[in-house]
Design a protein around this motif. Structure first.
Motif, PDB file in Angstrom:
ATOM      1  N   ALA A  21      54.797 -20.653 -19.806  1.00 57.27           N
ATOM      2  CA  ALA A  21      56.145 -21.260 -20.344  1.00 57.27           C
ATOM      3  C   ALA A  21      56.640 -21.949 -19.341  1.00 57.27           C
ATOM      4  CB  ALA A  21      56.951 -20.212 -20.966  1.00 57.27           C
ATOM      5  N   GLY A  22      56.065 -22.188 -18.292  1.00 60.76           N
ATOM      6  CA  GLY A  22      56.850 -22.931 -17.360  1.00 60.76           C
ATOM      7  C   GLY A  22      58.025 -22.357 -16.341  1.00 60.76           C
ATOM      8  N   LEU A  23      58.269 -21.034 -16.425  1.00 60.78           N
ATOM      9  CA  LEU A  23      59.177 -20.385 -15.870  1.00 60.78           C
ATOM     10  C   LEU A  23      58.649 -19.663 -14.498  1.00 60.78           C
ATOM     11  CD1 LEU A  23      60.498 -18.018 -18.858  1.00 60.78           C
ATOM     12  CD2 LEU A  23      61.553 -20.384 -17.854  1.00 60.78           C
ATOM     13  N   ASP A  24      59.682 -19.459 -13.685  1.00 60.01           N
ATOM     14  CA  ASP A  24      59.014 -18.986 -12.274  1.00 60.01           C
ATOM     15  C   ASP A  24      58.960 -17.367 -12.462  1.00 60.01           C
ATOM     16  OD1 ASP A  24      58.394 -18.753  -9.762  1.00 60.01           O
ATOM     17  OD2 ASP A  24      60.543 -19.014  -8.914  1.00 60.01           O
ATOM     18  N   ALA A  25      58.184 -16.820 -11.545  1.00 62.37           N
ATOM     19  CA  ALA A  25      58.214 -15.255 -11.673  1.00 62.37           C
ATOM     20  C   ALA A  25      58.588 -14.855 -10.384  1.00 62.37           C
ATOM     21  CB  ALA A  25      56.733 -14.918 -11.883  1.00 62.37           C
ATOM     22  N   PRO A  26      59.370 -13.813 -10.212  1.00 62.14           N
ATOM     23  CA  PRO A  26      59.803 -13.506  -8.775  1.00 62.14           C
ATOM     24  C   PRO A  26      58.590 -12.684  -8.122  1.00 62.14           C
ATOM     25  CG  PRO A  26      61.254 -12.450 -10.462  1.00 62.14           C
ATOM     26  CD  PRO A  26      59.981 -13.465 -11.228  1.00 62.14           C
ATOM     27  N   PRO A  27      58.325 -13.074  -6.945  1.00 63.39           N
ATOM     28  CA  PRO A  27      57.068 -12.360  -6.018  1.00 63.39           C
ATOM     29  C   PRO A  27      57.104 -10.783  -6.241  1.00 63.39           C
ATOM     30  CG  PRO A  27      58.225 -13.778  -4.603  1.00 63.39           C
ATOM     31  CD  PRO A  27      59.138 -13.808  -6.024  1.00 63.39           C
ATOM     32  N   GLY A  28      58.201 -10.272  -6.287  1.00 67.85           N
ATOM     33  CA  GLY A  28      58.229  -8.599  -6.491  1.00 67.85           C
ATOM     34  C   GLY A  28      57.634  -8.320  -7.715  1.00 67.85           C
ATOM     35  N   GLN A  29      57.808  -8.977  -8.679  1.00 67.51           N
ATOM     36  CA  GLN A  29      57.245  -8.595 -10.154  1.00 67.51           C
ATOM     37  C   GLN A  29      55.704  -8.516  -9.936  1.00 67.51           C
ATOM     38  OE1 GLN A  29      58.210 -11.433 -13.188  1.00 67.51           O
ATOM     39  NE2 GLN A  29      57.194 -10.340 -14.934  1.00 67.51           N
ATOM     40  N   ARG A  30      54.939  -9.551  -9.170  1.00 70.86           N
ATOM     41  CA  ARG A  30      53.641  -9.844  -9.108  1.00 70.86           C
ATOM     42  C   ARG A  30      53.124  -8.834  -8.041  1.00 70.86           C
ATOM     43  NH1 ARG A  30      51.120 -11.987  -4.893  1.00 70.86           N
ATOM     44  NH2 ARG A  30      52.719 -13.087  -4.360  1.00 70.86           N
ATOM     45  N   LEU A  31      53.966  -8.409  -6.892  1.00 73.16           N
ATOM     46  CA  LEU A  31      53.462  -7.500  -6.050  1.00 73.16           C
ATOM     47  C   LEU A  31      53.535  -6.085  -6.642  1.00 73.16           C
ATOM     48  CD1 LEU A  31      55.511  -9.158  -2.814  1.00 73.16           C
ATOM     49  CD2 LEU A  31      52.922  -9.167  -3.409  1.00 73.16           C
ATOM     50  N   ARG A  32      54.387  -5.844  -7.329  1.00 77.47           N
ATOM     51  CA  ARG A  32      54.375  -4.457  -8.039  1.00 77.47           C
ATOM     52  C   ARG A  32      53.140  -4.301  -8.878  1.00 77.47           C
ATOM     53  NH1 ARG A  32      59.981  -5.490  -8.053  1.00 77.47           N
ATOM     54  NH2 ARG A  32      59.781  -6.426 -10.243  1.00 77.47           N
ATOM     55  N   PRO A  82      43.497  -6.999  -5.319  1.00 76.71           N
ATOM     56  CA  PRO A  82      44.174  -7.013  -6.698  1.00 76.71           C
ATOM     57  C   PRO A  82      45.143  -8.149  -6.738  1.00 76.71           C
ATOM     58  CG  PRO A  82      45.259  -5.436  -5.245  1.00 76.71           C
ATOM     59  CD  PRO A  82      44.006  -5.990  -4.205  1.00 76.71           C
ATOM     60  N   GLN A  83      45.021  -9.444  -5.799  1.00 76.17           N
ATOM     61  CA  GLN A  83      45.806 -10.367  -5.917  1.00 76.17           C
ATOM     62  C   GLN A  83      45.602 -10.985  -7.447  1.00 76.17           C
ATOM     63  OE1 GLN A  83      45.601 -13.299  -2.648  1.00 76.17           O
ATOM     64  NE2 GLN A  83      45.231 -11.537  -1.314  1.00 76.17           N
ATOM     65  N   ILE A  84      46.876 -11.460  -7.822  1.00 77.21           N
ATOM     66  CA  ILE A  84      46.847 -12.069  -8.897  1.00 77.21           C
ATOM     67  C   ILE A  84      47.144 -13.654  -8.942  1.00 77.21           C
ATOM     68  CG2 ILE A  84      48.151 -12.346 -11.409  1.00 77.21           C
ATOM     69  CD1 ILE A  84      48.909  -9.199 -10.950  1.00 77.21           C
ATOM     70  N   PRO A  85      46.396 -14.613  -9.241  1.00 78.18           N
ATOM     71  CA  PRO A  85      46.602 -15.836  -9.287  1.00 78.18           C
ATOM     72  C   PRO A  85      47.874 -16.492 -10.048  1.00 78.18           C
ATOM     73  CG  PRO A  85      44.879 -15.895 -10.462  1.00 78.18           C
ATOM     74  CD  PRO A  85      45.028 -14.521 -10.406  1.00 78.18           C
ATOM     75  N   ALA A  86      49.000 -16.038  -9.711  1.00 76.75           N
ATOM     76  CA  ALA A  86      50.347 -16.551 -10.295  1.00 76.75           C
ATOM     77  C   ALA A  86      51.204 -17.408  -9.758  1.00 76.75           C
ATOM     78  CB  ALA A  86      51.227 -15.145 -10.598  1.00 76.75           C
ATOM     79  N   MET A  87      51.157 -18.695  -9.930  1.00 75.53           N
ATOM     80  CA  MET A  87      52.069 -19.701  -9.160  1.00 75.53           C
ATOM     81  C   MET A  87      52.511 -20.386 -10.401  1.00 75.53           C
ATOM     82  SD  MET A  87      48.952 -19.053  -7.112  1.00 75.53           S
ATOM     83  CE  MET A  87      47.908 -20.599  -8.325  1.00 75.53           C
ATOM     84  N   ALA A  88      53.978 -20.570 -10.212  1.00 74.53           N
ATOM     85  CA  ALA A  88      54.659 -21.472 -11.075  1.00 74.53           C
ATOM     86  C   ALA A  88      54.101 -22.874 -10.952  1.00 74.53           C
ATOM     87  CB  ALA A  88      56.078 -21.355 -10.561  1.00 74.53           C
ATOM     88  N   ARG A  89      54.332 -23.702 -11.796  1.00 72.52           N
ATOM     89  CA  ARG A  89      54.158 -25.214 -11.776  1.00 72.52           C
ATOM     90  C   ARG A  89      54.786 -25.734 -10.980  1.00 72.52           C
ATOM     91  NH1 ARG A  89      54.560 -25.521 -18.354  1.00 72.52           N
ATOM     92  NH2 ARG A  89      52.471 -24.769 -18.744  1.00 72.52           N
ATOM     93  N   ARG A  90      54.326 -26.605 -10.396  1.00 73.78           N
ATOM     94  CA  ARG A  90      54.948 -27.567  -9.299  1.00 73.78           C
ATOM     95  C   ARG A  90      56.248 -28.193  -9.844  1.00 73.78           C
ATOM     96  NH1 ARG A  90      52.502 -31.570  -4.714  1.00 73.78           N
ATOM     97  NH2 ARG A  90      54.256 -31.784  -3.587  1.00 73.78           N
TER      98      ARG A  90
END
Length: 101
Positions: A21-32, A82-90
């Protein structure tokens, strides 16, 4: 389904939907979430391949195509389990001054 797997599935879908959706995701969310995925494998609740397949499915649900189409077919060599390719759009960058100054 196991409560841990249900939580992983839900959080993974939520995380990828945010990014799509073009939103950011906090790193903690991905790391958990990555920690939960690793715990599921260590506790033998799920196999690594099963969770990678789930990630690919949820990625396709969110973005309409596989992670391999965005990141290359060897995406897992850059994002090993277990890394997730989760990067926000530039973010778009606009000049704040005129070029002719």
């Amino acid at each position: 389904m196991n409560i841990l797997l249900e939580t992983i599935d839900r959080r993974l879908a939520d995380l990828l939907a945010q990014l799509a959706a073009g939103l950011d995701a906090p790193p903690g969310q991905r790391l958990r979430l990555e920690g939960l995925m690793e715990a599921a494998v260590l506790l033998e609740i799920a196999a690594e391949a099963e969770l990678v397949a789930l990630l690919e499915t949820r990625y396709r649900d969110a973005f309409g195509h596989s992670p391999g189409e965005d990141l290359g077919e060897d995406w897992q060599s850059f994002f090993p389990f277990p890394q997730i390719p989760a990067m926000a759009r530039r973010a778009p960058v606009y000049p704040s001054t005129r070029d002719d100054l």
